[in-house]
Design a protein around this motif. Structure first.
Motif, PDB file in Angstrom:
ATOM      1  N   THR A 169     -36.735  44.833  31.524  1.00 20.50           N
ATOM      2  CA  THR A 169     -37.702  45.974  30.770  1.00 20.50           C
ATOM      3  C   THR A 169     -38.079  45.431  29.740  1.00 20.50           C
ATOM      4  O   THR A 169     -39.409  46.075  29.221  1.00 20.50           O
ATOM      5  N   THR A 170     -37.718  44.278  29.005  1.00 19.43           N
ATOM      6  CA  THR A 170     -38.509  44.001  27.830  1.00 19.43           C
ATOM      7  C   THR A 170     -39.885  43.260  28.159  1.00 19.43           C
ATOM      8  O   THR A 170     -40.591  43.219  27.329  1.00 19.43           O
ATOM      9  N   PHE A 171     -39.964  42.870  29.374  1.00 18.45           N
ATOM     10  CA  PHE A 171     -41.371  42.337  29.742  1.00 18.45           C
ATOM     11  C   PHE A 171     -42.537  43.837  29.991  1.00 18.45           C
ATOM     12  O   PHE A 171     -43.573  43.351  30.081  1.00 18.45           O
ATOM     13  N   TRP A 172     -42.098  44.615  29.812  1.00 14.16           N
ATOM     14  CA  TRP A 172     -42.970  45.919  29.763  1.00 14.16           C
ATOM     15  C   TRP A 172     -43.731  46.235  28.677  1.00 14.16           C
ATOM     16  O   TRP A 172     -44.460  47.059  28.561  1.00 14.16           O
ATOM     17  N   ARG A 192     -47.801  49.315  26.292  1.00 11.93           N
ATOM     18  CA  ARG A 192     -47.401  48.875  27.582  1.00 11.93           C
ATOM     19  C   ARG A 192     -47.889  47.471  27.845  1.00 11.93           C
ATOM     20  O   ARG A 192     -49.219  47.286  27.539  1.00 11.93           O
ATOM     21  N   SER A 193     -47.168  46.548  28.412  1.00  4.60           N
ATOM     22  CA  SER A 193     -47.820  45.188  28.607  1.00  4.60           C
ATOM     23  C   SER A 193     -48.684  45.169  30.037  1.00  4.60           C
ATOM     24  O   SER A 193     -48.621  45.899  30.832  1.00  4.60           O
ATOM     25  N   THR A 194     -49.578  44.032  29.981  1.00  2.85           N
ATOM     26  CA  THR A 194     -50.105  43.815  31.481  1.00  2.85           C
ATOM     27  C   THR A 194     -49.161  43.801  32.668  1.00  2.85           C
ATOM     28  O   THR A 194     -49.544  44.200  33.677  1.00  2.85           O
ATOM     29  N   PHE A 195     -48.189  43.109  32.375  1.00  2.00           N
ATOM     30  CA  PHE A 195     -46.958  42.980  33.165  1.00  2.00           C
ATOM     31  C   PHE A 195     -46.490  44.335  33.905  1.00  2.00           C
ATOM     32  O   PHE A 195     -46.185  44.553  35.047  1.00  2.00           O
ATOM     33  N   LEU A 200     -46.019  47.971  38.916  1.00  2.00           N
ATOM     34  CA  LEU A 200     -45.777  49.672  38.767  1.00  2.00           C
ATOM     35  C   LEU A 200     -44.893  49.864  39.766  1.00  2.00           C
ATOM     36  O   LEU A 200     -43.807  50.679  39.522  1.00  2.00           O
ATOM     37  N   PRO A 201     -44.877  49.640  41.241  1.00  2.00           N
ATOM     38  CA  PRO A 201     -43.709  49.779  41.925  1.00  2.00           C
ATOM     39  C   PRO A 201     -42.278  49.546  41.614  1.00  2.00           C
ATOM     40  O   PRO A 201     -41.393  50.277  41.712  1.00  2.00           O
ATOM     41  N   SER A 202     -42.297  48.247  41.051  1.00  2.00           N
ATOM     42  CA  SER A 202     -41.110  47.804  40.840  1.00  2.00           C
ATOM     43  C   SER A 202     -40.569  48.440  39.321  1.00  2.00           C
ATOM     44  O   SER A 202     -39.408  48.613  39.334  1.00  2.00           O
ATOM     45  N   VAL A 203     -41.230  48.727  38.530  1.00  2.00           N
ATOM     46  CA  VAL A 203     -41.177  49.511  37.165  1.00  2.00           C
ATOM     47  C   VAL A 203     -40.592  50.743  37.806  1.00  2.00           C
ATOM     48  O   VAL A 203     -39.683  51.323  37.194  1.00  2.00           O
ATOM     49  N   LYS A 204     -41.096  51.542  38.745  1.00  2.00           N
ATOM     50  CA  LYS A 204     -40.605  52.847  38.946  1.00  2.00           C
ATOM     51  C   LYS A 204     -39.092  52.609  39.770  1.00  2.00           C
ATOM     52  O   LYS A 204     -38.507  53.554  39.368  1.00  2.00           O
ATOM     53  N   ILE A 205     -39.120  51.612  40.215  1.00  2.00           N
ATOM     54  CA  ILE A 205     -37.728  51.530  40.897  1.00  2.00           C
ATOM     55  C   ILE A 205     -36.573  51.378  39.945  1.00  2.00           C
ATOM     56  O   ILE A 205     -35.504  51.733  39.708  1.00  2.00           O
ATOM     57  N   ILE A 206     -37.015  50.358  38.920  1.00  2.00           N
ATOM     58  CA  ILE A 206     -36.060  50.082  37.949  1.00  2.00           C
ATOM     59  C   ILE A 206     -35.821  51.258  36.932  1.00  2.00           C
ATOM     60  O   ILE A 206     -34.733  51.361  36.706  1.00  2.00           O
ATOM     61  N   GLN A 207     -36.675  52.229  36.834  1.00  4.15           N
ATOM     62  CA  GLN A 207     -36.528  53.196  35.990  1.00  4.15           C
ATOM     63  C   GLN A 207     -35.693  54.287  36.536  1.00  4.15           C
ATOM     64  O   GLN A 207     -34.724  54.636  36.192  1.00  4.15           O
ATOM     65  N   ASN A 208     -35.841  54.699  38.037  1.00  5.05           N
ATOM     66  CA  ASN A 208     -34.801  55.426  38.856  1.00  5.05           C
ATOM     67  C   ASN A 208     -33.391  54.642  38.767  1.00  5.05           C
ATOM     68  O   ASN A 208     -32.596  55.593  38.672  1.00  5.05           O
ATOM     69  N   ILE A 209     -33.442  53.366  38.861  1.00  5.33           N
ATOM     70  CA  ILE A 209     -31.964  52.921  38.839  1.00  5.33           C
ATOM     71  C   ILE A 209     -31.339  53.070  37.565  1.00  5.33           C
ATOM     72  O   ILE A 209     -30.120  53.506  37.570  1.00  5.33           O
ATOM     73  N   LEU A 210     -32.093  52.936  36.342  1.00  2.00           N
ATOM     74  CA  LEU A 210     -31.427  53.246  35.188  1.00  2.00           C
ATOM     75  C   LEU A 210     -30.934  54.595  35.077  1.00  2.00           C
ATOM     76  O   LEU A 210     -29.914  54.859  34.441  1.00  2.00           O
ATOM     77  N   VAL A 211     -31.764  55.427  35.495  1.00  2.00           N
ATOM     78  CA  VAL A 211     -31.779  56.977  35.374  1.00  2.00           C
ATOM     79  C   VAL A 211     -30.617  57.602  36.008  1.00  2.00           C
ATOM     80  O   VAL A 211     -29.653  58.114  35.565  1.00  2.00           O
ATOM     81  N   TYR A 212     -30.424  56.963  37.230  1.00  2.00           N
ATOM     82  CA  TYR A 212     -29.180  57.407  38.213  1.00  2.00           C
ATOM     83  C   TYR A 212     -28.163  56.973  37.938  1.00  2.00           C
ATOM     84  O   TYR A 212     -26.979  57.539  37.851  1.00  2.00           O
TER      85      TYR A 212
END
Length: 339
Positions: A169-172, A192-195, A200-212
């Motif tokens: 997430t530091t690359f965000w 928010r970075s260009t990365f 965005l699809p992988s960002v959404k997945i990582i966010q859901n993983i962290l939240v859950y």
């Protein structure tokens, strides 16, 4: 007849100036004061727990929790983080690009520790609950099931898990260094970075993983586990009136750990609000165009998080006789601890 549609922009509920003023009070006075108390208490907790010995798995988990709380409190209240979020409204003014990059680097480091270790401290109560469930339901074999080595492996694995995800997430985020011609000053702005936008699809997945894995599953498991443990203790209390000293100590330890988990459950309930009301709450000031109310709620979430990381020491003092006695000896209030 021709009707004219006149669009009006509603003024914000809280002005920008008032928002900045409140944020500065919270970040310069409130959270540092809580952090100083919490860091001191957690250092004392670690000292007492080590004196009691790390051969007990519950002590290992509590030491890990105290260490996580210390790291979180220091990281959240670090100078670069306060500098960005309170002093200049999330931007660096008047620095050259090298100086702004250095400040942004240290901000990123402390922000990484803030989230990675902070999230770990939200999961450790679940491990504490698991340990107590085994102690309560497998009293004769729990020492074979849960060993100090396995406990350390669980703690280290948990931290490695959050470190790896939060490093991604530091690359965000990135530093946008520009010149503000209106104010005639150089500006280094976190955005928010260009990365981030390219993945965005992988960002959404990582966010859901962290939240859950930190805010949804652990508190539910901890809440249910604490209820089960409490019921079990109540059911068997009438059958254990002639407990051995060891069994009584085990029950006292269980009640203390249940109190720690109860504080955690109360805290996580508030911390989870941004998930359910994202239009009013946020976990980050770098969200797209956060409202002033969202910025203030972000700070309130942080205050609750800091408070949660600072109160376990009080629980230990109030509910654990041995902890209280050792602490009194350390403070010179007593000559020795009764064994």
């Amino acid at each position: 007849m021709v009707s004219l549609n006149v669009s009006t922009v509603e003024p914000p509920l809280i002005s920008d100036e008032l928002t900045r003023h409140i944020i500065r009070i919270l970040m310069f006075i409130v959270t540092p004061s809580i952090a100083i108390f919490g860091i001191t208490g957690n250092v004392m907790s670690i000292t007492v727990l080590i004196k009691h010995g790390l051969h007990k798995c519950s002590n290992i988990l509590l030491v890990a929790l105290a260490f996580s709380d210390i790291t979180y409190l220091i990281s959240f209240n670090s100078v670069p983080k306060i500098f960005y979020e309170a002093v200049n409204d999330h931007e660096v003014l008047g620095f050259n690009v090298q100086e702004a990059s250095v400040v942004f680097f240290f901000f990123s480091v402390f922000n990484f520790l803030d989230y990675s270790v902070g999230l770990m401290s939200l999961v450790l109560p679940m491990l504490i609950t698991i340990e107590r469930l085994v102690v309560i339901f497998l009293p004769l074999s729990f020492k074979r099931v849960i060993t100090p080595n396995r406990t350390w492996i669980a703690v280290i694995s948990l931290e490695a898990y959050f470190f790896s995800i939060c490093f991604y997430t530091t690359f965000w985020f990135e530093l946008d260094y520009t010149t503000d011609t209106r104010r005639n000053v150089s500006v280094g702005l976190i955005k928010r970075s260009t990365f981030f936008y390219e993945h965005l699809p992988s960002v959404k997945i990582i966010q859901n993983i962290l939240v859950y894995s930190s805010i949804i599953i652990p508190p539910i498991f901890t809440d249910v586990g604490c209820i089960v443990i409490s019921i079990k203790i109540q059911i068997t209390s009438t059958k254990r009136r002639k407990l051995t000293s060891k069994s009584k100590n085990s029950n006292r330890t269980t009640r203390m750990l249940l109190a720690v988990c109860a504080v955690y459950i109360f805290t996580i309930t508030f911390l989870s609000l941004p998930i359910y009301i994202p239009e009013y709450a946020s976990y980050s000031l770098t969200d797209e165009a956060p409202s002033n109310f969202g910025k203030l709620f972000y700070q309130l979430v942080n205050i609750v998080g800091c408070t949660n990381s600072s109160t376990d020491f009080i629980v230990y003092i109030v509910l654990n006789k041995n902890f209280r006695a050792t602490y009194q000896v350390m403070m010179g209030c007593r000559e020795k601890v009764k064994r």
